[in-house]
Design an enzyme around this catalytic site. Structure first.
Site, PDB file in Angstrom:
ATOM      1  N   HIS A 153       0.822  -1.220   0.000  1.00 10.89           N
ATOM      2  CA  HIS A 153       0.000   0.000   0.000  1.00 10.89           C
ATOM      3  C   HIS A 153       0.861   1.276   0.000  1.00 10.89           C
ATOM      4  O   HIS A 153       0.365   2.368  -0.279  1.00 10.89           O
ATOM      5  CB  HIS A 153      -0.926   0.004   1.219  1.00 10.89           C
ATOM      6  CG  HIS A 153      -2.237   0.681   0.966  1.00 10.89           C
ATOM      7  ND1 HIS A 153      -2.424   1.579  -0.067  1.00 10.89           N
ATOM      8  CD2 HIS A 153      -3.439   0.607   1.609  1.00 10.89           C
ATOM      9  CE1 HIS A 153      -3.660   2.024  -0.051  1.00 10.89           C
ATOM     10  NE2 HIS A 153      -4.310   1.452   0.960  1.00 10.89           N
ATOM     11  N   ASP A 200      -2.134   2.346  -4.569  1.00 14.48           N
ATOM     12  CA  ASP A 200      -3.385   2.751  -3.920  1.00 14.48           C
ATOM     13  C   ASP A 200      -4.455   1.690  -4.162  1.00 14.48           C
ATOM     14  O   ASP A 200      -4.374   0.892  -5.106  1.00 14.48           O
ATOM     15  CB  ASP A 200      -3.856   4.095  -4.471  1.00 14.48           C
ATOM     16  CG  ASP A 200      -2.908   5.231  -4.088  1.00 14.48           C
ATOM     17  OD1 ASP A 200      -2.261   5.125  -3.038  1.00 14.48           O
ATOM     18  OD2 ASP A 200      -2.820   6.198  -4.868  1.00 14.48           O
TER      19      ASP A 200
END
Length: 414
Positions: free
Chosen positions: A385, A389
């Site tokens: 992450h 995204d």
């Protein structure tokens, strides 16, 4: 002539190795290019072969010891103890004729028992054997051609007799009964590969912001296509059409549309790769390995299938090279081959994403207001992450779903 046997030169990604097995002992004859040792690294097992016919005169690194790139592990004597095919043939002829077999120069003559009957021995030997009440087959001969001499008989008679072994037949049942019901434990050292895999997996969970997103895909269109073209495909390309080639090609096209999924993190930098090297996780007896398919955007389905089959064979035989597993910008893991219905694959650093395939399971699905039984597969995308995204990760996984459910869009680049 003495020659130093050195460990192979390891690539930069491999710091050292461990002597896993010595296949030859000191003094044992070795043929040219015969495997004499295995060196286990973090990624593969490397074979060390003999440079010529000869023998090992010294082993510098024992099994279990660590070796560095290019380090001397043994000394080799060329020509010593080597026997040619000609010599072997001549030996067979000589032995069949009852004559003494020939040996190479500098090769020690092995003392051996020929198993000849007493009638083949000299009168003096026959008399000595008879007087002592012995069996000629129980005496090791040191004479010419392995024949028994009178001295051999004397030495056999005067040799200290081994202490009689206590009877254990009656005790055997007791030992067996004690073993029944025991909670047995077996402790073995972890292989370098297994240790390295453990370290990398632990590092991935600790040093990345790993997250997993899921989706499901209808496999019926791909299965129908395989059924329709399997015979023609196999006849033309010499290999079967599998599911992996579809997922490799679908992932490649999805990576083109979502370049962040094909990127990696190097310190504070993001490296966007302009090529597509997809690793395919393969389970072997030694552990999980990930050989890499290079430039998958340039490979057709047949080439992908052939390469995967070749990797699987190499993995089972322990013949994957370091080059086979170096690099990779994205990884696909297929736990469905073992029956896994759903899982969260762990990242393969420095890559930032990994796709998990699973078992194809028939389930009732709603299609245009109707309940239809369809072969469904869960897909899982684990990603870092920090780099990717959620929007990109979900979009990437949906793109793969669409390519698999509509193979024509993949072929037509739609």
């Amino acid at each position: 002539m003495a020659t130093e046997i050195k460990a192979p030169v390891f690539p930069e990604s491999v710091a050292d190795g461990t002597i896993a097995t010595w296949h030859k002992k000191v003094g044992e004859p070795v043929s040219r290019d015969e495997v004499i040792a295995d060196i286990e690294t973090d990624k593969v097992v490397l074979e060390v072969v003999a440079p010529a016919d000869g023998t090992l005169s010294n082993i510098a690194k024992q099994e279990g010891e660590t070796v560095l790139s290019g380090e001397v592990i043994a000394t080799f004597e060329s020509g010593v103890g080597a026997v040619s095919e000609n010599d072997v043939a001549k030996n067979v002829e000589k032995i069949e004729a009852g004559a003494t077999p020939i040996v190479k120069r500098d090769e020690p003559v092995a003392t051996q028992q020929t198993g000849e009957s007493s009638s083949d021995q000299s009168p003096a030997v026959r008399k000595a054997v008879s007087e002592q009440g012995l069996d000629i087959k129980d005496i090791s001969g040191t004479g010419r051609g392995g024949r028994v001499t009178k001295e051999d008989v004397t030495n056999h008679v005067n040799a200290p007799k081994a202490a009689p072994q206590p009877a254990v037949a009656a005790q055997a049942p007791t030992a067996l009964s004690q073993a029944v019901g025991e909670r047995v434990e077996k402790r073995v050292p972890m292989t370098r590969l297994r240790k390295r895999v453990a370290e990398r997996l632990l590092s991935a969970t600790q040093q990345t912001a790993m997250l997993t997103t899921f989706n499901e895909v209808n496999m019926k269109p791909i299965m129908d296509m395989r059924k329709l073209y399997q015979e023609r495909f196999e006849k033309r390309h010499g290999t079967k059409l599998g599911f992996m080639s579809f997922f490799v090609k679908a992932a490649t096209e999805a990576l083109k549309r979502y370049p962040a999924v094909n990127a990696s993190i190097d310190g504070d930098d993001i490296v966007y790769h302009g090529y597509y090297d997809i690793g395919v996780a393969v389970s072997s007896d030694r552990g999980l390995v990930v050989p890499v398919l290079r430039d998958t955007d340039r490979l057709n389905h047949a080439e992908v299938e052939k390469n995967i089959i070749d990797f699987g064979k190499k993995a089972r035989e322990g013949k994957l090279s370091i080059e086979d597993m170096t690099g990779g910008t994205f990884t696909i893991s297929n736990g469905g081959t073992f029956g896994s219905l759903l899982s969260t694959p762990i990242l393969n650093p420095p890559q930032t994403a990994i796709l998990g395939m699973h078992k194809i399971q028939e389930r009732p699905m709603a299609v245009n207001g109707q309940v239809v039984i369809l072969p469904m597969m869960y897909l899982a995308l684990s990603y870092d992450h920090r780099m990717i995204d959620g929007k990109e990760a979900v979009g990437f996984l949906v793109a793969i779903k669409q390519f698999i459910e509509d193979p024509a869009s993949l072929l037509l680049d739609l």
